[in-house]
Design a protein around this motif. Structure first.
Motif, short mmCIF file in Angstrom:
data_model
loop_
_atom_site.label_atom_id
_atom_site.label_comp_id
_atom_site.label_asym_id
_atom_site.label_seq_id
_atom_site.Cartn_x
_atom_site.Cartn_y
_atom_site.Cartn_z
N VAL A 1 0.84 -1.20 0.00
CA VAL A 1 0.00 0.00 0.00
C VAL A 1 0.87 1.25 0.00
N GLU A 2 1.94 1.24 0.79
CA GLU A 2 2.84 2.40 0.84
C GLU A 2 3.47 2.66 -0.52
N ARG A 3 3.89 1.61 -1.21
CA ARG A 3 4.52 1.80 -2.51
C ARG A 3 3.48 2.20 -3.56
N ARG A 4 2.30 1.57 -3.50
CA ARG A 4 1.25 1.87 -4.47
C ARG A 4 0.76 3.30 -4.35
N ASP A 5 0.66 3.82 -3.12
CA ASP A 5 0.07 5.12 -2.89
C ASP A 5 1.07 6.27 -2.96
N ALA A 6 2.35 5.98 -3.19
CA ALA A 6 3.34 7.06 -3.33
C ALA A 6 3.03 7.89 -4.57
N ASP A 7 3.31 9.17 -4.50
CA ASP A 7 2.97 10.10 -5.58
C ASP A 7 3.59 9.65 -6.91
N GLY A 8 2.73 9.42 -7.91
CA GLY A 8 3.21 9.06 -9.24
C GLY A 8 3.51 7.60 -9.44
N ALA A 9 3.32 6.76 -8.42
CA ALA A 9 3.66 5.34 -8.54
C ALA A 9 2.68 4.61 -9.46
N ARG A 10 3.20 3.60 -10.16
CA ARG A 10 2.38 2.68 -10.96
C ARG A 10 2.99 1.30 -10.81
N LEU A 11 2.15 0.31 -10.48
CA LEU A 11 2.65 -1.05 -10.26
C LEU A 11 1.87 -2.03 -11.12
N TRP A 12 2.61 -2.91 -11.79
CA TRP A 12 2.03 -3.96 -12.62
C TRP A 12 2.39 -5.33 -12.05
N SER A 13 1.39 -6.19 -11.89
CA SER A 13 1.62 -7.60 -11.56
C SER A 13 1.88 -8.37 -12.84
N VAL A 14 2.82 -9.31 -12.79
CA VAL A 14 3.23 -10.05 -13.98
C VAL A 14 2.73 -11.49 -13.88
N ARG A 15 2.02 -11.95 -14.92
CA ARG A 15 1.52 -13.33 -15.01
C ARG A 15 1.83 -13.89 -16.38
N ARG A 16 1.93 -15.21 -16.45
CA ARG A 16 1.98 -15.87 -17.75
C ARG A 16 0.57 -15.89 -18.35
N HIS A 17 0.49 -15.88 -19.67
CA HIS A 17 -0.81 -16.03 -20.32
C HIS A 17 -1.46 -17.32 -19.85
N GLY A 18 -2.73 -17.26 -19.51
CA GLY A 18 -3.47 -18.44 -19.11
C GLY A 18 -3.29 -18.83 -17.66
N SER A 19 -2.55 -18.04 -16.89
CA SER A 19 -2.32 -18.35 -15.47
C SER A 19 -2.72 -17.16 -14.62
N GLU A 20 -3.22 -17.42 -13.43
CA GLU A 20 -3.56 -16.36 -12.48
C GLU A 20 -2.48 -16.18 -11.42
N THR A 21 -1.41 -16.95 -11.48
CA THR A 21 -0.34 -16.84 -10.49
C THR A 21 0.53 -15.63 -10.80
N VAL A 22 0.71 -14.78 -9.81
CA VAL A 22 1.57 -13.60 -9.97
C VAL A 22 3.02 -14.01 -9.76
N LEU A 23 3.85 -13.70 -10.75
CA LEU A 23 5.27 -14.04 -10.68
C LEU A 23 6.09 -12.94 -10.02
N GLY A 24 5.64 -11.69 -10.17
CA GLY A 24 6.39 -10.57 -9.62
C GLY A 24 5.75 -9.26 -9.98
N LEU A 25 6.52 -8.18 -9.79
CA LEU A 25 6.05 -6.82 -10.02
C LEU A 25 7.03 -6.05 -10.89
N VAL A 26 6.49 -5.16 -11.73
CA VAL A 26 7.29 -4.10 -12.34
C VAL A 26 6.69 -2.80 -11.84
N GLU A 27 7.54 -1.86 -11.43
CA GLU A 27 7.07 -0.69 -10.70
C GLU A 27 7.71 0.59 -11.21
N LEU A 28 6.87 1.61 -11.42
CA LEU A 28 7.36 2.97 -11.51
C LEU A 28 7.30 3.52 -10.09
N ILE A 29 8.46 3.77 -9.51
CA ILE A 29 8.54 4.14 -8.09
C ILE A 29 7.97 5.54 -7.91
#
Length: 293
Positions: free
Chosen positions: A52-80
């Protein structure tokens, strides 16, 4: 905005949906140590608070990464959030390491940010020994822009590589700024700075020297300042130069004292988390040395 690559789907972070998978990474000391130099989360609530702290920082954008056809999150790519220049970061669960995930996912984020995302530049930091992260940054089109020294929370030193990319590549107009200090004896001052602080000689002009370059590192591109002969001028206006260091400050202070340097006082811990001491040259110039205690 969701982003698609050949093998992966990147979606905006949804804590209710993604928390369990991301907690596996946040609870892993190896992941957190390599990514943020932080301790692992103790429980789901701590992971939620951190996200929440990282998501709510001014200007932040966070993407969860999944393989096609899967709902398992492998990681994050983030604009801090809250950084200038805009900072890019990424993280993977350990089970997804060395599978080319970020080499495909992170470039998609960079292309979006420098395109429809509206940014003019992005920057990423990587520890020099983290070859995998540096390789990902280069796949994103980021080039090395500089380096600086830092320390882990346990005191171990490391070197950070700064990589960046502009939306429109153009020649850089200014590369550095240098202070020029008038001194009575250029040669003696240069010799003292090399002995006391481990500075390097950039150049020496004249015999006897009337101008010299002082570098803070061993490379041609290492930053520093210049010394110039004060000649016959009766007075010299004192100036201040702020020196960042990666070595323990108190070790450098002892080295300065051994070389006969004059200090304004002992090293002090500053409110902004650095330790500093002030070296005074004979002309009154102050060299403030700042770094880890």
């Amino acid at each position: 905005m969701d982003l698609l690559t050949e093998h992966f789907r990147l979606t905006s972070l949804d804590l209710d949906r993604d928390l369990g998978d991301l907690h596996e990474a946040y609870a892993d000391p190896l992941v957190m140590g390599a990514w943020l130099h932080q301790d692992a989360s103790a429980d789901l609530d701590e992971t939620r608070r951190r996200l929440v702290e990282r998501r709510d920082a001014d200007g932040a954008r966070l993407w969860s990464v999944r393989r096609h056809g899967s709902e398992t999150v492998l990681g994050l790519v983030e604009l801090i959030g809250g950084t200038t220049p805009p900072g890019l970061s990424w993280m993977l669960r350990r089970a997804a390491w060395r599978q080319g995930v970020m080499g495909e996912a992170a470039p998609a984020v960079v292309e979006h940010l420098l395109g429809a995302g509206g940014l003019g530049r992005v920057e990423a930091w990587a520890e020099r020994g983290n070859i995998a992260s540096i390789r990902v940054a280069r796949r994103c089109g980021l080039a090395e822009r500089g380096r600086f020294a830092a320390r882990h929370p346990d005191g171990r030193p490391y070197e950070t590589v700064v990589l960046g990319r502009l939306r429109a590549d153009r020649p850089q107009q200014l590369y550095a700024a240098e202070a020029v200090l008038p001194v009575r004896d250029v040669s003696a001052t240069l010799e003292f700075l090399c002995a006391a602080l481990g500075c390097e000689v950039g150049f020496v002009a004249g015999d006897p020297p009337f101008r010299a370059g002082v570098r803070t590192g061993p490379w041609t591109s290492s930053l520093g300042f210049q010394l110039i002969s004060a000649g016959d001028r009766p007075q010299i206006a004192p100036a201040m130069v702020y020196l960042h260091c990666g070595a323990p400050v108190r070790d450098l202070q002892a080295r300065v004292e051994a070389a006969g340097g004059r200090l304004d006082g002992p090293a002090e811990e500053m409110p902004w988390g650095r330790t500093e001491f002030r070296l005074r040259l004979p002309e009154g110039h102050a060299l403030v040395v700042s770094g880890p205690g």
